[in-house]
Design a protein around this motif. Structure first.
Motif, mmCIF file in Angstrom:
data_model
loop_
_atom_site.group_PDB
_atom_site.id
_atom_site.type_symbol
_atom_site.label_atom_id
_atom_site.label_comp_id
_atom_site.label_asym_id
_atom_site.label_seq_id
_atom_site.Cartn_x
_atom_site.Cartn_y
_atom_site.Cartn_z
ATOM 1 N N THR A 1 -8.878 8.552 50.437
ATOM 2 C CA THR A 1 -8.464 7.224 50.874
ATOM 3 C C THR A 1 -9.682 6.312 50.881
ATOM 4 O OG1 THR A 1 -8.812 7.779 53.207
ATOM 5 C CG2 THR A 1 -6.607 8.145 52.305
ATOM 6 N N THR A 2 -9.452 5.045 50.559
ATOM 7 C CA THR A 2 -10.567 4.095 50.478
ATOM 8 C C THR A 2 -10.306 2.918 51.405
ATOM 9 O OG1 THR A 2 -9.555 2.938 48.620
ATOM 10 C CG2 THR A 2 -11.051 4.739 48.095
ATOM 11 N N THR A 3 -11.389 2.418 51.979
ATOM 12 C CA THR A 3 -11.317 1.269 52.875
ATOM 13 C C THR A 3 -12.500 0.361 52.598
ATOM 14 O OG1 THR A 3 -10.276 2.601 54.598
ATOM 15 C CG2 THR A 3 -11.205 0.486 55.269
ATOM 16 N N VAL A 4 -12.238 -0.920 52.487
ATOM 17 C CA VAL A 4 -13.292 -1.916 52.313
ATOM 18 C C VAL A 4 -13.167 -2.917 53.442
ATOM 19 C CG1 VAL A 4 -14.267 -3.696 50.833
ATOM 20 C CG2 VAL A 4 -13.284 -1.635 49.811
ATOM 21 N N SER A 5 -14.249 -3.148 54.165
ATOM 22 C CA SER A 5 -14.251 -4.112 55.259
ATOM 23 C C SER A 5 -15.373 -5.111 55.058
ATOM 24 C CB SER A 5 -14.412 -3.391 56.604
ATOM 25 O OG SER A 5 -15.664 -2.734 56.677
ATOM 26 N N GLY A 6 -15.301 -6.199 55.765
ATOM 27 C CA GLY A 6 -16.302 -7.244 55.627
ATOM 28 C C GLY A 6 -15.926 -8.219 54.529
ATOM 29 N N ASP A 7 -16.915 -8.929 54.054
ATOM 30 C CA ASP A 7 -16.716 -9.966 53.037
ATOM 31 C C ASP A 7 -17.260 -9.478 51.695
ATOM 32 O OD1 ASP A 7 -16.263 -12.288 51.678
ATOM 33 O OD2 ASP A 7 -18.051 -13.315 52.462
ATOM 34 N N PRO A 8 -16.421 -8.875 50.826
ATOM 35 C CA PRO A 8 -16.915 -8.398 49.529
ATOM 36 C C PRO A 8 -17.525 -9.546 48.727
ATOM 37 C CG PRO A 8 -14.714 -7.553 49.974
ATOM 38 C CD PRO A 8 -14.990 -8.598 51.018
ATOM 39 N N ARG A 9 -18.682 -9.299 48.154
ATOM 40 C CA ARG A 9 -19.379 -10.333 47.389
ATOM 41 C C ARG A 9 -20.251 -9.671 46.338
ATOM 42 N NH1 ARG A 9 -21.574 -9.631 52.371
ATOM 43 N NH2 ARG A 9 -23.841 -9.416 52.605
ATOM 44 N N SER A 10 -20.808 -10.497 45.486
ATOM 45 C CA SER A 10 -21.660 -9.990 44.427
ATOM 46 C C SER A 10 -22.943 -9.412 45.022
ATOM 47 C CB SER A 10 -22.001 -11.112 43.447
ATOM 48 O OG SER A 10 -22.894 -10.656 42.452
ATOM 49 N N ILE A 11 -23.315 -8.243 44.561
ATOM 50 C CA ILE A 11 -24.534 -7.589 45.051
ATOM 51 C C ILE A 11 -25.409 -7.232 43.856
ATOM 52 C CG2 ILE A 11 -23.447 -6.691 47.144
ATOM 53 C CD1 ILE A 11 -23.059 -4.037 45.756
ATOM 54 N N PRO A 12 -26.715 -7.020 44.089
ATOM 55 C CA PRO A 12 -27.619 -6.695 42.984
ATOM 56 C C PRO A 12 -27.158 -5.461 42.216
ATOM 57 C CG PRO A 12 -28.869 -7.225 44.947
ATOM 58 C CD PRO A 12 -27.443 -7.152 45.369
ATOM 59 N N THR A 13 -27.444 -5.438 40.925
ATOM 60 C CA THR A 13 -26.991 -4.347 40.072
ATOM 61 C C THR A 13 -27.517 -2.998 40.539
ATOM 62 O OG1 THR A 13 -26.947 -5.852 38.177
ATOM 63 C CG2 THR A 13 -26.961 -3.494 37.696
ATOM 64 N N GLY A 14 -28.790 -2.939 40.926
ATOM 65 C CA GLY A 14 -29.366 -1.680 41.381
ATOM 66 C C GLY A 14 -28.689 -1.150 42.627
ATOM 67 N N THR A 15 -28.402 -2.048 43.570
ATOM 68 C CA THR A 15 -27.716 -1.643 44.799
ATOM 69 C C THR A 15 -26.290 -1.205 44.495
ATOM 70 O OG1 THR A 15 -29.062 -3.219 46.046
ATOM 71 C CG2 THR A 15 -27.043 -2.425 47.097
ATOM 72 N N ASP A 16 -25.636 -1.928 43.612
ATOM 73 C CA ASP A 16 -24.256 -1.594 43.247
ATOM 74 C C ASP A 16 -24.190 -0.205 42.615
ATOM 75 O OD1 ASP A 16 -21.568 -1.786 42.803
ATOM 76 O OD2 ASP A 16 -21.723 -3.177 41.124
ATOM 77 N N LEU A 17 -25.101 0.065 41.662
ATOM 78 C CA LEU A 17 -25.098 1.361 40.990
ATOM 79 C C LEU A 17 -25.431 2.482 41.964
ATOM 80 C CD1 LEU A 17 -24.914 3.031 38.407
ATOM 81 C CD2 LEU A 17 -27.336 2.532 37.995
ATOM 82 N N ALA A 18 -26.411 2.245 42.850
ATOM 83 C CA ALA A 18 -26.776 3.271 43.813
ATOM 84 C C ALA A 18 -25.601 3.601 44.732
ATOM 85 C CB ALA A 18 -27.984 2.814 44.634
ATOM 86 N N ALA A 19 -24.907 2.579 45.220
ATOM 87 C CA ALA A 19 -23.766 2.813 46.091
ATOM 88 C C ALA A 19 -22.677 3.596 45.366
ATOM 89 C CB ALA A 19 -23.216 1.483 46.595
ATOM 90 N N ALA A 20 -22.407 3.240 44.096
ATOM 91 C CA ALA A 20 -21.385 3.947 43.327
ATOM 92 C C ALA A 20 -21.772 5.409 43.111
ATOM 93 C CB ALA A 20 -21.173 3.248 41.983
ATOM 94 N N ARG A 21 -23.033 5.667 42.773
ATOM 95 C CA ARG A 21 -23.475 7.039 42.564
ATOM 96 C C ARG A 21 -23.407 7.849 43.859
ATOM 97 N NH1 ARG A 21 -22.588 7.750 37.384
ATOM 98 N NH2 ARG A 21 -24.081 6.750 35.971
ATOM 99 N N ILE A 22 -23.687 7.223 44.981
ATOM 100 C CA ILE A 22 -23.607 7.929 46.261
ATOM 101 C C ILE A 22 -22.169 8.346 46.537
ATOM 102 C CG2 ILE A 22 -23.792 7.590 48.758
ATOM 103 C CD1 ILE A 22 -26.331 5.919 48.154
#
Length: 383
Positions: free
Chosen positions: A274-295
């Motif tokens: 199950t997935t949950t997203v909270s807060g205000d989704p917005r554009s984030i740096p590519t490196g941070t985005d990739l790191a979060a996805a890999r985690i």
């Protein structure tokens, strides 16, 4: 022109000038003793010694000084015999301690003005001549100091250049090491995630092949999809390495904003995600985005590997300054995760971005991974 050729040229020119000057001084200066073979031998010895001025500067200085002293004591006059001595002094003085070297002209002044007249019985130089000799020797010392300062400046510049080259080489090696680490981390994340899911799904397919062939077919289709994605991503990385540039991706890079795609393989492996997203989704740096996805992918891979078939929850929180990614499950740990691969890689990704990661069993059972990645710091371009 090499240094040896330069020394030969200097010795030859000094020898010619000293010989011609000695002849001219003898004709116009009326020396106490007329020139003979010894006079020219002394000039030749003094000039010839300059061939070794770089290899043995103090020895050459001693030889030229002795030749000049004998020349003067023999009464040949104060001619250009001192020219080889000047060259030898300007070679040796900048290479050795100042005060012993700069004391030599003072000693030479005393020898010429008082010592030689006392030994030979000739009259001492006039006051004007003594002042002229002193001024000439002071000028010689000043020139030696200028040469010394120039040598020291050249040495300092070369030392700075060596230090800069060493720092640049260390930086190049560090960058290469970081790049190898990034490649190893990416390969681990891609291959470990896909191969773990392939392993689970192949076991399911073998188990259900006879009793429930339709379910086995679904498992095989999942294996096909996972292997295709892994091959595409590995091919992209190899192309980038081969050409030395960032190759155009054949598939979109994983993104934390596309959670459904990130958890597809885990769901196909039988994990109820199950997935949950909270807060205000917005554009984030590519490196941070990739790191979060890999985690997220690595955490779900660990769930597939170690927790058995269970449920997992992926929570993404967009906070004002931090992106939080939490993956936890309620399964049993069938084998403890070994440090050094998945968890270490996730931790390194977080640290590289200035974030933190905690991975530990939950008190009530299951396992939790919590990553906190700074947003404002990375958005400003600082890592």
């Amino acid at each position: 022109m090499g240094s040896r050729a330069v020394d030969c040229t200097i010795a030859g020119v000094v020898g010619v000038v000293a010989t011609a000057g000695t002849l001219g001084a003898s004709r116009h200066g009326h020396p106490a003793h007329p020139l003979d073979a010894l006079a020219f031998v002394l000039v030749a010895v003094a000039a010839g010694a300059l061939l070794w001025r770089r290899a043995a500067p103090l020895t050459v200085l001693t030889v030229t000084g002795a030749a000049a002293l004998v020349f003067v004591l023999r009464g040949y006059g104060l001619g250009p015999i001192f020219l080889p001595l000047v060259v030898a002094f300007l070679t040796a003085a900048p290479l050795h301690r100042r005060w012993p070297m700069y004391a030599l002209p003072v000693v030479g002044y005393a020898v010429i003005v008082w010592g030689v007249p006392w030994v030979t019985g000739e009259p001492a130089p006039s006051t004007a001549a003594a002042v002229g000799i002193g001024a000439w020797l002071l000028t010689l010392i000043a020139v030696a100091e200028v040469v010394r300062q120039r040598r020291e400046a050249i040495r300092a510049r070369r030392a700075r250049e060596r230090d800069a080259a060493r720092v640049a080489e260390e930086e190049r090696l560090r960058r290469a090491s970081d790049e190898r680490l990034d490649i190893a981390r990416e390969l681990h994340d891609v291959l470990a995630h896909s191969l773990s899911l392939i392993n689970v799904q192949s076991g399911v397919a073998l188990e259900l092949l006879d009793s429930r062939p339709e379910q086995a077919g679904i498992a095989l289709a999942s294996i096909k999809d996972a292997s295709r994605d892994a091959l595409v991503q590995v091919h992209t990385m190899l192309q980038s390495l081969r050409h030395g540039t960032e190759a155009a991706p054949l598939t979109p890079a994983p993104s934390i904003t596309d959670l459904d795609r990130l958890v597809t393989h885990a769901r196909n492996a039988g994990i109820g995600v199950t997935t949950t997203v909270s807060g205000d989704p917005r554009s984030i740096p590519t490196g941070t985005d990739l790191a979060a996805a890999r985690i997220v992918q690595e955490s779900l891979t660990n769930v597939v590997r170690h927790s058995g078939r269970t449920t997992a929850r992926v929570t993404v929180r967009f906070l004002p300054e931090v992106l939080e990614v939490e993956v936890d499950d309620d399964g049993r740990v069938t084998e403890p995760p070994r440090p050094g691969a998945g968890i270490t890689g996730m931790t390194e990704r977080c640290r590289a971005l200035g974030g933190t990661l905690t991975a530990a069993p939950r008190p009530g059972g299951g396992f939790r991974v919590l990553a906190r990645l700074p947003l404002l710091r990375n958005e400003s371009g600082v890592s």
